[in-house]
Write a protein that holds these residues in place. Sequence first.
Motif, mmCIF file in Angstrom:
data_model
loop_
_atom_site.group_PDB
_atom_site.id
_atom_site.type_symbol
_atom_site.label_atom_id
_atom_site.label_comp_id
_atom_site.label_asym_id
_atom_site.label_seq_id
_atom_site.Cartn_x
_atom_site.Cartn_y
_atom_site.Cartn_z
ATOM 1 N N TYR A 1 23.950 -5.853 77.337
ATOM 2 C CA TYR A 1 25.143 -5.941 76.479
ATOM 3 C C TYR A 1 24.887 -6.958 75.374
ATOM 4 O O TYR A 1 24.126 -7.902 75.551
ATOM 5 C CB TYR A 1 26.385 -6.335 77.298
ATOM 6 N N TYR A 2 25.508 -6.700 74.236
ATOM 7 C CA TYR A 2 25.465 -7.670 73.140
ATOM 8 C C TYR A 2 26.466 -8.793 73.448
ATOM 9 O O TYR A 2 27.567 -8.512 73.920
ATOM 10 C CB TYR A 2 25.920 -7.021 71.827
ATOM 11 N N GLY B 1 17.294 -6.069 76.531
ATOM 12 C CA GLY B 1 15.854 -5.905 76.752
ATOM 13 C C GLY B 1 15.274 -6.959 77.671
ATOM 14 O O GLY B 1 14.204 -7.520 77.404
ATOM 15 N N ARG B 2 15.953 -7.211 78.756
ATOM 16 C CA ARG B 2 15.607 -8.250 79.725
ATOM 17 C C ARG B 2 15.418 -9.627 79.088
ATOM 18 O O ARG B 2 14.609 -10.445 79.525
ATOM 19 C CB ARG B 2 14.376 -7.872 80.551
ATOM 20 N N GLU B 3 16.154 -9.873 78.030
ATOM 21 C CA GLU B 3 16.175 -11.219 77.448
ATOM 22 C C GLU B 3 17.620 -11.686 77.421
ATOM 23 O O GLU B 3 18.496 -10.972 76.940
ATOM 24 C CB GLU B 3 15.596 -11.201 76.030
ATOM 25 N N ARG B 4 17.857 -12.867 77.985
ATOM 26 C CA ARG B 4 19.199 -13.447 77.944
ATOM 27 C C ARG B 4 19.262 -14.450 76.810
ATOM 28 O O ARG B 4 18.271 -15.127 76.519
ATOM 29 C CB ARG B 4 19.526 -14.183 79.254
ATOM 30 N N HIS B 5 20.424 -14.551 76.193
ATOM 31 C CA HIS B 5 20.573 -15.611 75.200
ATOM 32 C C HIS B 5 21.942 -16.258 75.336
ATOM 33 O O HIS B 5 22.865 -15.685 75.905
ATOM 34 C CB HIS B 5 20.388 -15.062 73.773
ATOM 35 N N MET B 6 22.013 -17.466 74.810
ATOM 36 C CA MET B 6 23.289 -18.159 74.749
ATOM 37 C C MET B 6 23.416 -18.707 73.338
ATOM 38 O O MET B 6 22.461 -19.253 72.790
ATOM 39 C CB MET B 6 23.303 -19.301 75.757
ATOM 40 N N ASN B 7 24.583 -18.512 72.737
ATOM 41 C CA ASN B 7 24.796 -18.957 71.364
ATOM 42 C C ASN B 7 25.267 -20.409 71.298
ATOM 43 O O ASN B 7 25.849 -20.939 72.258
ATOM 44 C CB ASN B 7 25.843 -18.062 70.678
ATOM 45 N N ILE B 8 25.056 -20.993 70.127
ATOM 46 C CA ILE B 8 25.572 -22.334 69.824
ATOM 47 C C ILE B 8 27.086 -22.357 70.032
ATOM 48 O O ILE B 8 27.782 -21.407 69.678
ATOM 49 C CB ILE B 8 25.212 -22.677 68.358
ATOM 50 N N PRO C 1 21.722 -1.148 73.818
ATOM 51 C CA PRO C 1 22.910 -1.536 74.584
ATOM 52 C C PRO C 1 24.125 -0.685 74.207
ATOM 53 O O PRO C 1 24.272 -0.265 73.059
ATOM 54 C CB PRO C 1 23.137 -2.987 74.168
ATOM 55 N N GLN C 2 24.995 -0.454 75.175
ATOM 56 C CA GLN C 2 26.199 0.349 74.943
ATOM 57 C C GLN C 2 27.473 -0.464 75.161
ATOM 58 O O GLN C 2 28.564 0.091 75.161
ATOM 59 C CB GLN C 2 26.176 1.559 75.892
ATOM 60 N N ALA C 3 27.303 -1.779 75.347
ATOM 61 C CA ALA C 3 28.453 -2.647 75.597
ATOM 62 C C ALA C 3 28.383 -3.859 74.673
ATOM 63 O O ALA C 3 27.297 -4.387 74.407
ATOM 64 C CB ALA C 3 28.452 -3.101 77.053
ATOM 65 N N VAL C 4 29.533 -4.278 74.176
ATOM 66 C CA VAL C 4 29.604 -5.396 73.223
ATOM 67 C C VAL C 4 30.631 -6.410 73.719
ATOM 68 O O VAL C 4 31.772 -6.042 74.012
ATOM 69 C CB VAL C 4 30.064 -4.912 71.819
ATOM 70 N N TYR C 5 30.211 -7.682 73.804
ATOM 71 C CA TYR C 5 31.174 -8.762 74.068
ATOM 72 C C TYR C 5 31.288 -9.602 72.801
ATOM 73 O O TYR C 5 30.281 -9.981 72.200
ATOM 74 C CB TYR C 5 30.717 -9.657 75.230
ATOM 75 N N LEU C 6 32.519 -9.896 72.391
ATOM 76 C CA LEU C 6 32.775 -10.722 71.197
ATOM 77 C C LEU C 6 33.681 -11.883 71.582
ATOM 78 O O LEU C 6 34.670 -11.690 72.292
ATOM 79 C CB LEU C 6 33.468 -9.884 70.116
ATOM 80 N N ALA D 1 28.729 -17.431 73.123
ATOM 81 C CA ALA D 1 28.642 -16.156 73.854
ATOM 82 C C ALA D 1 27.257 -15.998 74.492
ATOM 83 O O ALA D 1 26.264 -16.513 73.984
ATOM 84 C CB ALA D 1 28.909 -14.979 72.914
ATOM 85 N N HIS D 2 27.233 -15.287 75.615
ATOM 86 C CA HIS D 2 25.981 -14.949 76.292
ATOM 87 C C HIS D 2 25.721 -13.459 76.096
ATOM 88 O O HIS D 2 26.659 -12.669 76.145
ATOM 89 C CB HIS D 2 26.096 -15.198 77.795
#
Length: 395
Positions: free
Chosen positions: A272-273, A284-291, A14-19, A279-280
């Motif tokens: 994107y991270y 690698g075609r996997e989505r995640h959502m954080n606590i 990934p070349q993009a980061v969301y914080l 945060a979402h």
Amino acid sequence: MTASIPKHEHSSAPQAVYLHIPFCTNKCFYCDFNSYVLKDQPVMEYLYALEREMENTVKLHPPGEIKTIFVGGGTPTTLNPKEMEYFLKSVRTYFPNWSEDIEFSMEANPGTTDYEKLSVMKEGGVNRLSFGVQAFQNELLTGIGRIHNTDDVYRSLENARKVGLDNLSIDLMFGLPNQTVDMLNESVSRALELELPHYSIYSLKVEENTLFHTLYQKNQLPLPHEDDELEMYLLLMRRMKEAGYEQYEISNFAKPGLGSKHNMTYWRNEDYYGLGAGAHGYVGRERHMNIKGITPYVEATRSGLPRLDSFEVPAAEAMEDFLMVGLRMLEGVSKSRFEAQFGQTLEDTFTVPLGKMLNAGLIEATQDGYRLSERGILFGNDVFAEFIGSITVNS
């Protein structure tokens, strides 16, 4: 549907980061974001936890050359200068390889950005600020729970320019309680006088778990009539165009070449991270959502990644996402990008909805794909809905 789809496009780093910085001075009446009032929050504990998440994330998915970083919230600028410095240093530690023309954006609230803090941000690499202004009438700001007034807006922008930050954007809203077409027109005029590179202008959505939702259910929220709301949208599209701004996405306007590069990552359905509480991310075609909660998030980072949920995106869903987010951009969706990601053609995949929307005059063909027509922009959500569950063929 079972589509066997090559993953080559998704194996790159990934070349993009969301914080996500989830703290706010107070909670706005319309806000359903994962945010918490700052008073008595363990801010440094949170920043340490965020650092642990960064460390564990880059071990698992090493970063490529970072082209965009976006810090959202909450209100990231509620961090004091020392906390801000610590935070920016840890971002640089775990994502060290920045492209020469990196876009490093941070959301800011007028009234939480003094000269000292802005200097720290500039030092730490931030080069683009997005201010949540929402309106230029103090009575409307009070009515939506904002703590700043219009004087704060001018002072914040002046401070930003003093420290050398000039890639600035402001958010405005329309369809607010008690807002008239004339009020929006005045806000747009005052915004344009600032001659900023970028403006985001959103319509109010009444979301669940907000004060506005409660009032709405009791019939106590004096929203503009939908005819007025449509007039507001048409007005701002016209005013922006006349002032030389490109509407490059349904809610976003920029001087040529100055659109938000980070948001383009989302609209092109690229990886994107996503780091921080609630945060979402998409890697690698996997989505995640954080606590979401602060303390549960902090605790979870002590023993691994702070995931609430993560799932592989099925091929069909990834294709639908590509269309729905891509059509938000006024350049539209690219046939060649679609084929590179999915190994099949856009026309074969979405024969029926493409035909239907073209016939209805809501989308139009471009050199390399399709985009919303002028009329389609007004009915974007109806267009997007046509592509859900409508894949024509299995590959």
